[in-house]
Design a protein around this motif. Structure first.
Motif, PDB file in Angstrom:
ATOM      1  N   ASN A  48      -4.535   5.880   0.736  1.00 22.41           N
ATOM      2  CA  ASN A  48      -4.786   5.548   2.141  1.00 22.41           C
ATOM      3  C   ASN A  48      -6.035   4.689   2.319  1.00 22.41           C
ATOM      4  OD1 ASN A  48      -2.510   6.892   3.161  1.00 22.41           O
ATOM      5  ND2 ASN A  48      -3.590   8.843   3.048  1.00 22.41           N
ATOM      6  N   TYR A  49      -7.078   4.947   1.522  1.00 19.86           N
ATOM      7  CA  TYR A  49      -8.283   4.127   1.584  1.00 19.86           C
ATOM      8  C   TYR A  49      -7.987   2.717   1.091  1.00 19.86           C
ATOM      9  CZ  TYR A  49     -11.139   8.245   2.509  1.00 19.86           C
ATOM     10  OH  TYR A  49     -11.688   9.363   3.073  1.00 19.86           O
ATOM     11  N   ARG A  50      -7.207   2.615   0.013  1.00 18.40           N
ATOM     12  CA  ARG A  50      -6.865   1.284  -0.509  1.00 18.40           C
ATOM     13  C   ARG A  50      -6.035   0.508   0.508  1.00 18.40           C
ATOM     14  NH1 ARG A  50      -5.539   4.407  -4.856  1.00 18.40           N
ATOM     15  NH2 ARG A  50      -3.376   3.678  -4.968  1.00 18.40           N
ATOM     16  N   LEU A  51      -5.095   1.196   1.153  1.00 11.41           N
ATOM     17  CA  LEU A  51      -4.276   0.531   2.170  1.00 11.41           C
ATOM     18  C   LEU A  51      -5.137   0.023   3.332  1.00 11.41           C
ATOM     19  CD1 LEU A  51      -1.171   2.879   2.297  1.00 11.41           C
ATOM     20  CD2 LEU A  51      -1.150   0.436   1.739  1.00 11.41           C
ATOM     21  N   SER A  52      -6.049   0.845   3.811  1.00  8.43           N
ATOM     22  CA  SER A  52      -6.885   0.410   4.934  1.00  8.43           C
ATOM     23  C   SER A  52      -7.812  -0.736   4.526  1.00  8.43           C
ATOM     24  CB  SER A  52      -7.679   1.573   5.515  1.00  8.43           C
ATOM     25  OG  SER A  52      -8.705   1.970   4.651  1.00  8.43           O
ATOM     26  N   ALA A  53      -8.232  -0.760   3.279  1.00 13.38           N
ATOM     27  CA  ALA A  53      -9.114  -1.836   2.810  1.00 13.38           C
ATOM     28  C   ALA A  53      -8.397  -3.185   2.777  1.00 13.38           C
ATOM     29  CB  ALA A  53      -9.642  -1.503   1.413  1.00 13.38           C
ATOM     30  N   LEU A  66     -19.539   2.026   4.833  1.00 12.98           N
ATOM     31  CA  LEU A  66     -20.032   0.659   4.883  1.00 12.98           C
ATOM     32  C   LEU A  66     -19.005  -0.250   5.527  1.00 12.98           C
ATOM     33  CD1 LEU A  66     -21.433   0.299   1.259  1.00 12.98           C
ATOM     34  CD2 LEU A  66     -22.749   0.578   3.353  1.00 12.98           C
ATOM     35  N   GLY A  67     -19.470  -1.254   6.239  1.00  8.95           N
ATOM     36  CA  GLY A  67     -18.562  -2.204   6.861  1.00  8.95           C
ATOM     37  C   GLY A  67     -18.525  -3.507   6.090  1.00  8.95           C
ATOM     38  N   GLY A  68     -17.802  -4.453   6.627  1.00  8.95           N
ATOM     39  CA  GLY A  68     -17.727  -5.774   6.037  1.00  8.95           C
ATOM     40  C   GLY A  68     -17.062  -5.777   4.676  1.00  8.95           C
ATOM     41  N   LEU A  69     -17.325  -6.814   3.922  1.00  9.81           N
ATOM     42  CA  LEU A  69     -16.710  -6.983   2.613  1.00  9.81           C
ATOM     43  C   LEU A  69     -17.092  -5.857   1.656  1.00  9.81           C
ATOM     44  CD1 LEU A  69     -14.980  -8.634   0.669  1.00  9.81           C
ATOM     45  CD2 LEU A  69     -16.993 -10.032   0.183  1.00  9.81           C
ATOM     46  N   GLU A  70     -18.358  -5.471   1.657  1.00  6.52           N
ATOM     47  CA  GLU A  70     -18.798  -4.416   0.734  1.00  6.52           C
ATOM     48  C   GLU A  70     -18.114  -3.087   1.029  1.00  6.52           C
ATOM     49  OE1 GLU A  70     -20.457  -4.746  -2.118  1.00  6.52           O
ATOM     50  OE2 GLU A  70     -20.355  -6.872  -1.638  1.00  6.52           O
ATOM     51  N   GLY A  71     -17.973  -2.761   2.282  1.00  8.18           N
ATOM     52  CA  GLY A  71     -17.284  -1.522   2.649  1.00  8.18           C
ATOM     53  C   GLY A  71     -15.820  -1.563   2.257  1.00  8.18           C
ATOM     54  N   ALA A  72     -15.173  -2.707   2.486  1.00 11.11           N
ATOM     55  CA  ALA A  72     -13.761  -2.858   2.116  1.00 11.11           C
ATOM     56  C   ALA A  72     -13.588  -2.775   0.604  1.00 11.11           C
ATOM     57  CB  ALA A  72     -13.218  -4.177   2.655  1.00 11.11           C
ATOM     58  N   LYS A  73     -14.520  -3.362  -0.144  1.00 14.39           N
ATOM     59  CA  LYS A  73     -14.458  -3.279  -1.613  1.00 14.39           C
ATOM     60  C   LYS A  73     -14.569  -1.829  -2.075  1.00 14.39           C
ATOM     61  CE  LYS A  73     -16.552  -7.612  -3.171  1.00 14.39           C
ATOM     62  NZ  LYS A  73     -17.784  -8.131  -3.802  1.00 14.39           N
ATOM     63  N   GLN A  74     -15.474  -1.096  -1.448  1.00 12.33           N
ATOM     64  CA  GLN A  74     -15.676   0.301  -1.833  1.00 12.33           C
ATOM     65  C   GLN A  74     -14.420   1.119  -1.544  1.00 12.33           C
ATOM     66  OE1 GLN A  74     -19.138   2.103  -0.082  1.00 12.33           O
ATOM     67  NE2 GLN A  74     -19.016   3.880  -1.410  1.00 12.33           N
ATOM     68  N   ARG A  75     -13.800   0.903  -0.383  1.00 14.57           N
ATOM     69  CA  ARG A  75     -12.571   1.624  -0.061  1.00 14.57           C
ATOM     70  C   ARG A  75     -11.434   1.202  -0.987  1.00 14.57           C
ATOM     71  NH1 ARG A  75     -15.073   0.919   4.559  1.00 14.57           N
ATOM     72  NH2 ARG A  75     -13.993  -0.951   5.256  1.00 14.57           N
ATOM     73  N   PRO A  93      -0.956   0.849  -8.757  1.00 12.98           N
ATOM     74  CA  PRO A  93       0.012   1.881  -9.147  1.00 12.98           C
ATOM     75  C   PRO A  93       0.910   2.325  -7.987  1.00 12.98           C
ATOM     76  CG  PRO A  93      -2.212   2.501  -9.832  1.00 12.98           C
ATOM     77  CD  PRO A  93      -2.333   1.251  -9.032  1.00 12.98           C
ATOM     78  N   SER A  94       0.423   2.185  -6.758  1.00  7.47           N
ATOM     79  CA  SER A  94       1.194   2.598  -5.588  1.00  7.47           C
ATOM     80  C   SER A  94       2.070   1.445  -5.095  1.00  7.47           C
ATOM     81  CB  SER A  94       0.245   3.012  -4.465  1.00  7.47           C
ATOM     82  OG  SER A  94       0.911   3.008  -3.221  1.00  7.47           O
ATOM     83  N   GLN A  95       3.363   1.697  -4.973  1.00 12.44           N
ATOM     84  CA  GLN A  95       4.257   0.668  -4.449  1.00 12.44           C
ATOM     85  C   GLN A  95       3.951   0.356  -2.991  1.00 12.44           C
ATOM     86  OE1 GLN A  95       8.254   2.003  -5.298  1.00 12.44           O
ATOM     87  NE2 GLN A  95       8.259   0.975  -7.278  1.00 12.44           N
ATOM     88  N   GLY A  96       3.460   1.340  -2.257  1.00 13.74           N
ATOM     89  CA  GLY A  96       3.069   1.108  -0.870  1.00 13.74           C
ATOM     90  C   GLY A  96       1.928   0.109  -0.760  1.00 13.74           C
ATOM     91  N   VAL A  97       0.949   0.213  -1.653  1.00 10.32           N
ATOM     92  CA  VAL A  97      -0.170  -0.723  -1.676  1.00 10.32           C
ATOM     93  C   VAL A  97       0.331  -2.103  -2.107  1.00 10.32           C
ATOM     94  CG1 VAL A  97      -2.395  -1.267  -2.761  1.00 10.32           C
ATOM     95  CG2 VAL A  97      -1.897   1.081  -2.050  1.00 10.32           C
ATOM     96  N   GLN A  98       1.213  -2.129  -3.104  1.00 11.15           N
ATOM     97  CA  GLN A  98       1.779  -3.408  -3.556  1.00 11.15           C
ATOM     98  C   GLN A  98       2.496  -4.123  -2.411  1.00 11.15           C
ATOM     99  OE1 GLN A  98       4.377  -2.763  -6.897  1.00 11.15           O
ATOM    100  NE2 GLN A  98       2.810  -1.666  -8.054  1.00 11.15           N
ATOM    101  N   LEU A  99       3.323  -3.400  -1.687  1.00 14.49           N
ATOM    102  CA  LEU A  99       4.086  -3.979  -0.585  1.00 14.49           C
ATOM    103  C   LEU A  99       3.167  -4.464   0.535  1.00 14.49           C
ATOM    104  CD1 LEU A  99       6.806  -4.654   0.679  1.00 14.49           C
ATOM    105  CD2 LEU A  99       6.894  -2.316   1.564  1.00 14.49           C
ATOM    106  N   ALA A 100       2.171  -3.671   0.872  1.00 18.40           N
ATOM    107  CA  ALA A 100       1.223  -4.072   1.917  1.00 18.40           C
ATOM    108  C   ALA A 100       0.483  -5.345   1.507  1.00 18.40           C
ATOM    109  CB  ALA A 100       0.232  -2.939   2.191  1.00 18.40           C
ATOM    110  N   ALA A 101       0.083  -5.428   0.241  1.00 16.50           N
ATOM    111  CA  ALA A 101      -0.601  -6.626  -0.250  1.00 16.50           C
ATOM    112  C   ALA A 101       0.318  -7.842  -0.160  1.00 16.50           C
ATOM    113  CB  ALA A 101      -1.067  -6.415  -1.691  1.00 16.50           C
TER     114      ALA A 101
END
Length: 96
Positions: free
Chosen positions: A44-49, A28-37, A71-79
C-alpha cells in the motif's frame, strides 16, 4: 544536569527503525518522502508513492519504471497505467 549529546532534543527530527510509519502519521513529503514510501515492504505504501513519484519527472519516472518489476502485480499494473501516457522515449521503451 548534564545533557547527553546522543539523545534527540526537543526539536530534532528522528528517523528510525524498520517499522513503517503509522497510516495516520506524518511522513516526509515531496520526492524524498515518496522515495521512502516506495522503498517500503508494504504494498500500500509503494502504491501511494507511485502517484507522487510520477510527478517528479526523470528521477520519479525512473522509480516508477522500476515498479514495473515489483513483486506485487498490483504495483506493476499501477506503474504501467501511470507511465502509459508519458511520451518520453525511455518511458515508452520501458513499458514495451
Amino acid at each position: 544536569m548534564s545533557e547527553n549529546p546522543n539523545q534527540p532534543r526537543e526539536y530534532d527530527v528522528v528517523l528510525g527503525g524498520q517499522n513503517p510509519p503509522p497510516v495516520d502519521g506524518v511522513v516526509l513529503g515531496g520526492l524524498e518522502g515518496a522515495k521512502q514510501r516506495f522503498a517500503s515492504n508494504d504494498e500500500n505504501y509503494r502504491l501511494s508513492a507511485l502517484s507522487q513519484l510520477i510527478n517528479h519527472r526523470q528521477e520519479g519516472w525512473d522509480l516508477v519504471i522500476q515498479a514495473l518489476k515489483d513483486p506485487s502485480q498490483g504495483v506493476q499494473l499501477a506503474a504501467y497505467k501511470l507511465l502509459q501516457d508519458i511520451s518520453e522515449l525511455k518511458v515508452k521503451q520501458a513499458i514495451l
